[in-house]
Design an enzyme around this catalytic site. Sequence first.
Site, PDB file in Angstrom:
ATOM      1  N   LYS A  79       0.882  -1.177   0.000  1.00 20.86           N
ATOM      2  CA  LYS A  79       0.000   0.000   0.000  1.00 20.86           C
ATOM      3  C   LYS A  79       0.921   1.229   0.000  1.00 20.86           C
ATOM      4  O   LYS A  79       0.807   2.126   0.844  1.00 20.86           O
ATOM      5  CB  LYS A  79      -0.911  -0.062   1.237  1.00 20.86           C
ATOM      6  CG  LYS A  79      -1.977   1.002   1.281  1.00 20.86           C
ATOM      7  CD  LYS A  79      -3.207   0.644   0.486  1.00 20.86           C
ATOM      8  CE  LYS A  79      -4.192   1.809   0.455  1.00 20.86           C
ATOM      9  NZ  LYS A  79      -5.336   1.602  -0.430  1.00 20.86           N
ATOM     10  N   ASP A  88      -5.534  -3.373  -1.882  1.00 19.18           N
ATOM     11  CA  ASP A  88      -6.992  -3.364  -2.080  1.00 19.18           C
ATOM     12  C   ASP A  88      -7.351  -3.892  -3.466  1.00 19.18           C
ATOM     13  O   ASP A  88      -8.253  -4.717  -3.632  1.00 19.18           O
ATOM     14  CB  ASP A  88      -7.598  -1.975  -1.820  1.00 19.18           C
ATOM     15  CG  ASP A  88      -6.754  -0.838  -2.349  1.00 19.18           C
ATOM     16  OD1 ASP A  88      -5.556  -1.057  -2.647  1.00 19.18           O
ATOM     17  OD2 ASP A  88      -7.269   0.278  -2.499  1.00 19.18           O
TER      18      ASP A  88
END
Length: 334
Positions: free
Chosen positions: A171, A204
């Site tokens: 991320k 994600d």
Amino acid sequence: MTHNITLILGDGIGPEVTMAAKKVLDESGVNIKWDIVKAGFEVIEEYGTPLPDYIIDSIKKNKIALKGPVTTPIGKGFRSVNVTLRKTLNLYANVRPIKTYKGVKSRYKNVDIVVFRENTEDLYAGIEHMVSEDIAESIKIISKKASDRIVKFAFEYAKDNNRRKVTAVHKANIMKLSDGLFLKCARNIAKEYKEIEFEGVIVDAMSMKLVLNPENYDLLVMPNLYGDILSDMASGLVGGLGLVPGANIGEDYAIFEPAHGSAPDIAGTGKANPTAAILSGVMMLKHIKEFDSADKIEKAVQKVLADGRCVTCDLGGSASTSEFTSAIIEEMNN
Ligand code: NAI
């Protein structure tokens, strides 16, 4: 050759599935002298800790352990036995092969993913405190050393096992420094393995892509927390946690254990699926180079699953842990 191996029974369904795995391994022809030790809730009263010193001493002596799951209290109580073992013995690489098996009902057909999860740092470093009564703070640690070695581990696995692609999950768009460092390390290590494809994917997006097209992925490498979550999620793609084995590997020691937890909801009912524990045993046998026994067990597990007549409840059958275990042993001896 006789192998000395520590068997940590764990709690909940731990003793049921680890003893099933022991039985199958013993029947496979490999010569193992087991040091059977108890851990978890059961021993707290006697020793004041779920992880008495005799467990670490035994693993340090034998170098290899097969382990059942151990319950961790949520939001209070003792620190996770699993995290403590991984940190104390520096078992930096968590390896979870996740694949579809013929005969097992699952949403996808050709999944064959291995998740490599960094095991010693990230938000699992256990550095957290209350800033005030209303604010808690956890510190995420990512180091070059730990990132380099887990990514290298994944690439070496790819090389040794003829795998085609390594995907680093991160991320780094938000955690530019910590996950940014992890991604930078991954990109640099990838340059040493030109024959293996490499890509970075944000966690994600990775979750969505895994649910849409899991068959597009091969080896996934990531920091601790994402690895914990995505490996459980990926287990769901192939028929559940009861099927997914795991290894925690360091320079000096290795502990093999199922990906699942102690499943208190079914403990003591005879319903636990021992496949994950048995396949963890298979990973352990490969680690100690007992390839014939490993192969024999793996084939027997595949046959019993494919046949489908004697499988546990989580796989839609009605066999008990011991009936399923006996079916595997019978298949091995055929
Ligand atoms: P869990 O993995 O124990 O159970 C999740 C669900 O999967 C439950 O419905 C359970 O019945 C089912 N399940 C798990 N293993 C199964 C098997 N072999 N056969 C059939 N069904 C199975 O996860 P949960 O409930 O979140 O955790 C329970 C405890 O285990 C917690 O204290 C947790 O901290 C601990 N845990 C320990 C681990 C370890 O020792 N390595 C790993 C994960 C959790």
